[in-house]
Structures are given as structure tokens and as C-alpha cells.
Scaffold this active site. Structure first.
Site, PDB file in Angstrom:
ATOM      1  N   HIS A   1       0.570  -5.849   1.530  1.00 51.88           N
ATOM      2  CA  HIS A   1      -0.614  -5.580   0.882  1.00 51.88           C
ATOM      3  C   HIS A   1      -1.748  -5.968   1.590  1.00 51.88           C
ATOM      4  O   HIS A   1      -3.059  -5.737   1.264  1.00 51.88           O
ATOM      5  CB  HIS A   1      -0.654  -5.922  -0.784  1.00 51.88           C
ATOM      6  CG  HIS A   1      -1.723  -5.047  -1.696  1.00 51.88           C
ATOM      7  ND1 HIS A   1      -1.579  -5.335  -2.824  1.00 51.88           N
ATOM      8  CD2 HIS A   1      -2.295  -4.008  -1.406  1.00 51.88           C
ATOM      9  CE1 HIS A   1      -2.258  -4.410  -3.560  1.00 51.88           C
ATOM     10  NE2 HIS A   1      -2.995  -3.805  -2.532  1.00 51.88           N
TER      11      HIS A   1
ATOM     12  N   ASP B   1      -1.537  -4.071  -9.746  1.00 59.91           N
ATOM     13  CA  ASP B   1      -0.525  -5.325  -9.089  1.00 59.91           C
ATOM     14  C   ASP B   1      -0.233  -6.261 -10.301  1.00 59.91           C
ATOM     15  O   ASP B   1      -0.810  -6.467 -11.209  1.00 59.91           O
ATOM     16  CB  ASP B   1      -1.677  -6.010  -8.012  1.00 59.91           C
ATOM     17  CG  ASP B   1      -0.754  -6.492  -6.988  1.00 59.91           C
ATOM     18  OD1 ASP B   1       0.187  -7.068  -7.195  1.00 59.91           O
ATOM     19  OD2 ASP B   1      -1.536  -6.394  -5.817  1.00 59.91           O
TER      20      ASP B   1
ATOM     21  N   HIS C   1      -0.231  -9.081  -8.755  1.00 59.06           N
ATOM     22  CA  HIS C   1      -0.730 -10.348  -8.241  1.00 59.06           C
ATOM     23  C   HIS C   1      -2.104 -10.206  -7.961  1.00 59.06           C
ATOM     24  O   HIS C   1      -2.511  -8.923  -7.881  1.00 59.06           O
ATOM     25  CB  HIS C   1      -0.155 -10.907  -6.965  1.00 59.06           C
ATOM     26  CG  HIS C   1       1.411 -11.012  -7.089  1.00 59.06           C
ATOM     27  ND1 HIS C   1       2.175  -9.913  -6.853  1.00 59.06           N
ATOM     28  CD2 HIS C   1       2.350 -12.184  -7.388  1.00 59.06           C
ATOM     29  CE1 HIS C   1       3.570 -10.352  -7.020  1.00 59.06           C
ATOM     30  NE2 HIS C   1       3.465 -11.444  -7.485  1.00 59.06           N
TER      31      HIS C   1
ATOM     32  N   ASP D   1      -3.673 -11.429  -5.385  1.00 59.16           N
ATOM     33  CA  ASP D   1      -4.194 -11.516  -3.913  1.00 59.16           C
ATOM     34  C   ASP D   1      -5.419 -11.976  -3.814  1.00 59.16           C
ATOM     35  O   ASP D   1      -6.356 -11.362  -2.814  1.00 59.16           O
ATOM     36  CB  ASP D   1      -4.033  -9.935  -3.601  1.00 59.16           C
ATOM     37  CG  ASP D   1      -2.643  -9.674  -3.672  1.00 59.16           C
ATOM     38  OD1 ASP D   1      -1.614 -10.391  -3.826  1.00 59.16           O
ATOM     39  OD2 ASP D   1      -2.384  -8.420  -3.712  1.00 59.16           O
TER      40      ASP D   1
ATOM     41  N   HIS E   1      -0.315 -11.609   2.602  1.00 63.17           N
ATOM     42  CA  HIS E   1      -0.395 -10.094   1.816  1.00 63.17           C
ATOM     43  C   HIS E   1      -0.756 -10.869   0.189  1.00 63.17           C
ATOM     44  O   HIS E   1      -1.203  -9.846  -0.442  1.00 63.17           O
ATOM     45  CB  HIS E   1       0.797  -9.650   1.488  1.00 63.17           C
ATOM     46  CG  HIS E   1       2.049 -10.437   0.817  1.00 63.17           C
ATOM     47  ND1 HIS E   1       3.179  -9.915   0.400  1.00 63.17           N
ATOM     48  CD2 HIS E   1       2.299 -11.537   0.461  1.00 63.17           C
ATOM     49  CE1 HIS E   1       3.911 -10.736  -0.190  1.00 63.17           C
ATOM     50  NE2 HIS E   1       3.467 -11.805  -0.049  1.00 63.17           N
TER      51      HIS E   1
ATOM     52  N   ASP F   1       0.062  -1.347  -5.845  1.00 60.56           N
ATOM     53  CA  ASP F   1       0.991  -2.017  -5.592  1.00 60.56           C
ATOM     54  C   ASP F   1       2.233  -1.887  -6.581  1.00 60.56           C
ATOM     55  O   ASP F   1       1.887  -2.137  -7.736  1.00 60.56           O
ATOM     56  CB  ASP F   1       0.858  -3.786  -5.623  1.00 60.56           C
ATOM     57  CG  ASP F   1       1.818  -4.387  -4.722  1.00 60.56           C
ATOM     58  OD1 ASP F   1       3.091  -4.229  -4.994  1.00 60.56           O
ATOM     59  OD2 ASP F   1       1.507  -5.597  -4.150  1.00 60.56           O
TER      60      ASP F   1
ATOM     61  N   ASP G   1       4.748  -3.600  -7.265  1.00 60.77           N
ATOM     62  CA  ASP G   1       5.208  -4.650  -8.085  1.00 60.77           C
ATOM     63  C   ASP G   1       4.545  -4.612  -9.347  1.00 60.77           C
ATOM     64  O   ASP G   1       4.583  -5.540 -10.033  1.00 60.77           O
ATOM     65  CB  ASP G   1       5.139  -6.158  -7.284  1.00 60.77           C
ATOM     66  CG  ASP G   1       3.769  -6.671  -6.948  1.00 60.77           C
ATOM     67  OD1 ASP G   1       2.937  -6.241  -7.543  1.00 60.77           O
ATOM     68  OD2 ASP G   1       3.870  -7.554  -6.030  1.00 60.77           O
TER      69      ASP G   1
ATOM     70  N   GLU H   1       4.044  -1.806  -0.659  1.00 64.46           N
ATOM     71  CA  GLU H   1       5.178  -2.882  -0.838  1.00 64.46           C
ATOM     72  C   GLU H   1       6.399  -2.327  -1.353  1.00 64.46           C
ATOM     73  O   GLU H   1       7.064  -3.001  -2.068  1.00 64.46           O
ATOM     74  CB  GLU H   1       4.524  -3.986  -1.957  1.00 64.46           C
ATOM     75  CG  GLU H   1       3.455  -4.858  -1.352  1.00 64.46           C
ATOM     76  CD  GLU H   1       3.630  -6.056  -0.413  1.00 64.46           C
ATOM     77  OE1 GLU H   1       4.976  -6.229  -0.389  1.00 64.46           O
ATOM     78  OE2 GLU H   1       2.790  -6.697  -0.039  1.00 64.46           O
TER      79      GLU H   1
END
Length: 316
Positions: free
Chosen positions: A97, A122, A124, A126, A139, A241, A243, A286
Site C-alpha cells: 500500500h 482499509d 489500517h 496507514d 506500507h 486495500d 485487508d 495488497e
């Protein structure tokens, strides 16, 4: 119909787990299984990666493989900027990412006077920098790169001068200073953060639509509210993303987190958001088939990619 160009970025330098560079080709395999002509319809630009650096030990403890990350981000920035300057719509397929910071820089470089917002789907936030990162994996830093935030208030690492200089260069890709305001970031599905990121989210009032909120309100309402938050932005970038998806769907990503979005929610969300005429770029990142079985994540990711692209075409 907008003219779409694919941008393929097979970089995984900034991830903590190897294999994200294979995600694009895993989605291509998924497309074959679905007898889709998607990858015949859109001409790709392939951004050169620096993954050979992974055979060496990282030079920078708090910005691992940062010299290669800088090079790749600059290439992504130039590629996206060129496409936007030609009036094309980039759909970016990327490994880790971190390269999103290059995408954002490229959008801003092409239209420096336009206010840019981001919808970040996402698990996360980030929003780490070398000063706050618990891992050194970059990332986890693209939004700090794009907003040029060091977050010294939450400093946890003794960062060496060489790393500081590299970080300044990364923040200046495309143009010096911030490419966007942190207030112009909207999170959807974020559920795994550290205290320095929580601090920034509270400081700047960054909205996070949790998975529970998405389920309770529904896709239409969440999309409407997310876009309303960005009402003063001239352009919107969407970063997806994988995830953000729940681990019950697949673990084929480097940092899976439970209690995420269903595939149907993610698909409907991206289909709805990309209808907004201010959206100028969409990115998916990702996918890591080495962590998966039967290419499950890539199959789900490709379905979302294909449906989102179809929505973009239908609404322009």
C-alpha cells in the site's frame, strides 16, 4: 465513457510479508477462471519495481527499503500524473500500500490547484511515519507521506539523520509539502490502529465508518455521508486495500484483521462511491496469493475490480 488505463505496480518493498508483488497476476488468473476479457480491454502501464533490494538487509530501521520505496513512488507519481494530464482515468493495481502515496502525488502534480480528498477502505489507518512506526514497514505510512505529517507529538523512535533526509525526499515527491489535508481523508473499515494513529484521527477529526456502522446504516447511506464529508474537494481518490475484507473470506493479504467487510459490502461500496463524478482514480492493493488457498482473495478482488470498473463506465 471515460478512457481508462491500468497502472500495474508490482512492488512489495514496503510490506512486512513477502508475496504482494504476485497479486496482480493472481487477479489475472482469477479473470481467466471467470472467462473475463477484462485484461484485454484496458491497456496497462507497468511501473518498474525495485524488489531485488529484498535480497539485501534493509538500510533504514525505521523506513525499511526506503531508498527503493522512494524510487518506486516517484515512478508511480510520474505515471499517474501523465495519465491525468491526458484526461485519462487511472485504475491502479498495486502490491503493497505504500505506492498509494505515489498515486496521490501524481494526481496532485497533474492538478496542483484542485483540492484532493481520499476515501481509504482499509483495516489500517496507514498514518505512521519513521518517528512512530512500530515495524519500519513503509506500507503503514502512505497517508503520512501524502499529508506530510511527521507526528512528532507521538515520537517513539530515535530516527537517524539519513532516514530523516530520505523521509523529507519522499514527502516532496511530485511537489513540496502536503498533497492533501488530513481532514480530507475518510476511513471505511479501519479497525487495527496504534496510539499515534489514534492521536491523528482525533486531532484532525478524521471520520472512520466502522464495519458495524456500514452494516447498520447500509452502503447507500455510508457512501452518501462519506462523499458529503468531502463536499469541498474538487477531486476524490479511492484506495481499496483488500485487508478491509473479513478474514472469513480469505487470509490472502499480508495483514489480515477479523471483523471486516463482507465481499458483498466491499463490492457495493466501491460500485457506489465511484459513481461520484469527482472520483479521478481508483486503486486496489495488497492481494497476496502466497498466503492463500485456491486463489480465494484474488478471485474476490477481481470481482470487485471488474464490478467497480463497470460502474465507472456506466456512470460516465
Amino acid at each position: 465513457m471515460r478512457k481508462i488505463r491500468l497502472v500495474e505496480v508490482r512492488s512489495e518493498l514496503a510490506a512486512g510479508t513477502r508475496g504482494a508483488s504476485l497479486g496482480i497476476d493472481a487477479m489475472k488468473v482469477a479473470s481467466l477462471g471467470k472467462h473475463s476479457d477484462f485484461f484485454l480491454r484496458f491497456q496497462p502501464i507497468r511501473v518498474k519495481n525495485e524488489n531485488d533490494l529484498l535480497f539485501q538487509e534493509p538500510k533504514f530501521k525505521n523506513a525499511k527499503y526506503g531508498e527503493g520505496v522512494y524510487t518506486v513512488l516517484k515512478r508511480v507519481c510520474d505515471a499517474v500524473s501523465d495519465l491525468r494530464s491526458e484526461g485519462l482515468f487511472p485504475i491502479v493495481l498495486a502490491g503493497d500500500h505504500s505506492t498509494a502515496a505515489g498515486t496521490i502525488a501524481g494526481i496532485k502534480k497533474a492538478d496542483p490547484d484542485k483540492r484532493l480528498g481520499a476515501i481509504w477502505i482499509d483495516a489500517h489507518a496507514d498514518f505512521h511515519s519513521p518517528y512512530t512506526t512500530p515495524s519500519g514497514n513503509m506500507h503503514g505510512m502512505p497517508l503520512a507521506m501524502a499529508t506530510a505529517i511527521d507526528n512528532i507529538e507521538c515520537e517513539q523512535n530515535d530516527v537517524e539523520e539519513e532516514t530523516e533526509a530520505l523521509w523529507e525526499r519522499i514527502k516532496s515527491i511530485g511537489m513540496r509539502g502536503p498533497k492533501m489535508k488530513p481532514e480530507d481523508v475518510v476511513f471505511i473499515g479501519v479497525r487495527d490502529t496504534e496510539s499515534p494513529e489514534d492521536f491523528l484521527m482525533e486531532k484532525y477529526g478524521i471520520k472512520n465508518f466502522t464495519t458495524a456502522e456500514v452494516t447498520e446504516k447500509g452502503i447507500q447511506q455510508v457512501s452518501k455521508e462519506a462523499l458529503e464529508i468531502l463536499k469541498d474537494c474538487d477531486q476524490i481518490y479511492i484506495s481499496f486495500d483488500v485487508d478491509s475484507l473479513d478474514t472469513s473470506i480469505s487470509v490472502g493479504t499480508g495483514t489480515p484483521v477479523p471483523e471486516g467487510l463482507t465481499k458483498e459490502q466491499a463490492l457495493e461500496l466501491n460500485i457506489e462511491l465511484i459513481k461520484d463524478k469527482r472520483v479521478c482514480c481508483w486503486e486496489i492493493v495488497e492481494v497476496n496469493p502466497t498466503l492463500d488457498t485456491e486463489n480465494r482473495m484474488a478471485n474476490n478482488a477481481f470481482e470487485i475490480l471488474e464490478a467497480t470498473t463497470a460502474s465507472l463506465i456506466q456512470n460516465f
